[in-house]
Design a protein around this motif. Structure first.
Motif, PDB file in Angstrom:
ATOM      1  N   GLY A 170      -8.149   2.580  -2.334  1.00 36.88           N
ATOM      2  CA  GLY A 170      -6.762   2.474  -1.904  1.00 36.88           C
ATOM      3  C   GLY A 170      -6.504   1.063  -1.412  1.00 36.88           C
ATOM      4  O   GLY A 170      -7.420   0.396  -0.943  1.00 36.88           O
ATOM      5  N   LEU A 171      -5.286   0.610  -1.535  1.00 37.06           N
ATOM      6  CA  LEU A 171      -4.937  -0.738  -1.094  1.00 37.06           C
ATOM      7  C   LEU A 171      -3.789  -0.634  -0.111  1.00 37.06           C
ATOM      8  O   LEU A 171      -2.770  -0.008  -0.400  1.00 37.06           O
ATOM      9  N   ARG A 172      -3.981  -1.259   1.034  1.00 36.06           N
ATOM     10  CA  ARG A 172      -2.952  -1.274   2.068  1.00 36.06           C
ATOM     11  C   ARG A 172      -2.490  -2.701   2.326  1.00 36.06           C
ATOM     12  O   ARG A 172      -3.290  -3.623   2.345  1.00 36.06           O
ATOM     13  N   VAL A 173      -1.195  -2.854   2.526  1.00 36.75           N
ATOM     14  CA  VAL A 173      -0.603  -4.117   2.926  1.00 36.75           C
ATOM     15  C   VAL A 173       0.232  -3.818   4.168  1.00 36.75           C
ATOM     16  O   VAL A 173       1.097  -2.936   4.133  1.00 36.75           O
ATOM     17  N   ARG A 174      -0.064  -4.541   5.231  1.00 34.16           N
ATOM     18  CA  ARG A 174       0.615  -4.302   6.520  1.00 34.16           C
ATOM     19  C   ARG A 174       0.600  -2.817   6.883  1.00 34.16           C
ATOM     20  O   ARG A 174       1.614  -2.233   7.240  1.00 34.16           O
ATOM     21  N   ARG A 175      -0.567  -2.194   6.718  1.00 37.16           N
ATOM     22  CA  ARG A 175      -0.825  -0.792   7.059  1.00 37.16           C
ATOM     23  C   ARG A 175      -0.137   0.210   6.136  1.00 37.16           C
ATOM     24  O   ARG A 175      -0.230   1.403   6.326  1.00 37.16           O
ATOM     25  N   PHE A 222      -0.512  -6.561 -10.606  1.00 36.60           N
ATOM     26  CA  PHE A 222      -1.959  -6.419 -10.586  1.00 36.60           C
ATOM     27  C   PHE A 222      -2.405  -5.165 -11.333  1.00 36.60           C
ATOM     28  O   PHE A 222      -1.772  -4.116 -11.236  1.00 36.60           O
ATOM     29  N   ALA A 223      -3.531  -5.293 -12.034  1.00 41.13           N
ATOM     30  CA  ALA A 223      -4.233  -4.158 -12.637  1.00 41.13           C
ATOM     31  C   ALA A 223      -5.523  -3.960 -11.852  1.00 41.13           C
ATOM     32  O   ALA A 223      -6.169  -4.935 -11.452  1.00 41.13           O
ATOM     33  N   LEU A 224      -5.913  -2.719 -11.622  1.00 42.73           N
ATOM     34  CA  LEU A 224      -7.114  -2.413 -10.848  1.00 42.73           C
ATOM     35  C   LEU A 224      -8.217  -1.859 -11.731  1.00 42.73           C
ATOM     36  O   LEU A 224      -7.952  -1.139 -12.698  1.00 42.73           O
ATOM     37  N   THR A 254      -3.245   3.616  -5.094  1.00 44.39           N
ATOM     38  CA  THR A 254      -4.587   4.179  -5.125  1.00 44.39           C
ATOM     39  C   THR A 254      -5.093   4.080  -6.559  1.00 44.39           C
ATOM     40  O   THR A 254      -4.311   3.932  -7.499  1.00 44.39           O
ATOM     41  N   TYR A 255      -6.390   4.156  -6.700  1.00 43.56           N
ATOM     42  CA  TYR A 255      -6.988   4.081  -8.030  1.00 43.56           C
ATOM     43  C   TYR A 255      -8.259   4.915  -8.042  1.00 43.56           C
ATOM     44  O   TYR A 255      -9.040   4.856  -7.100  1.00 43.56           O
TER      45      TYR A 255
END
Length: 155
Positions: A16-21, A56-58, A26-27
């Motif tokens: 999972g990717l979080r920016v500023r909480r 972006f690609a994950l 998710t991937y």
């Protein structure tokens, strides 16, 4: 290898990717490596997100060895291929040095890879996290033995 879910439940290799909480994506890893197939269920959907005007690609580790997954990111308008991995010392050093600049060159994507450094179960991560420009030029790279963050401008 064990999964922490209750017996019979599907277990995934998730990121999972979080920016500023705030969770922005998710991937679930799509291509499972050897022993992972005994424990986890492969994901079915490509990971994508936009941040700072870039798409972006994950991908996670073994995913990066399958050109169809990477080509879908390029075809979907992604400019950056963002990958995590665990390449070990020995043959993993050459593998990491070939796979990711190859993706940058072959698909004209910026590539960012975070590779494990140091002991991880049966492996010892070879470090070398790095960023490549679209086309394959190396922009920045971590060393083989230090936990560190490398940065470079993309886009």
């Amino acid at each position: 290898m064990r999964c922490g879910h209750r017996r019979g439940a599907a277990c995934h290799r998730d990121a999972g990717l979080r920016v500023r909480r705030e969770l922005i994506t998710t991937y679930r890893k799509q291509r499972l490596f050897e022993h992972e197939q005994d424990v986890f269920v492969a994901g079915q959907h490509d990971g994508r997100f936009e941040l700072g005007g870039l798409r972006f690609a994950l991908a996670t580790c073994f995913d990066n060895h399958f050109s169809e997954l990477v080509s879908r990111g390029a075809a979907d308008g992604c400019q950056v291929h963002l990958a995590s991995s665990l390449y070990g010392t020995g043959g993993g050093v050459k593998e990491l040095a070939a796979v990711y600049p190859g993706i940058a060159k072959d698909f004209n994507l910026h590539v960012v890879v975070a590779n494990h450094v140091g002991p991880a179960g049966a492996w010892t991560g070879c470090g070398g996290s790095a960023l490549w420009a679209a086309g394959g030029d190396l922009l920045a790279q971590a060393d083989a033995g230090t936990t560190m963050v490398v940065t470079a401008e993309v886009g």
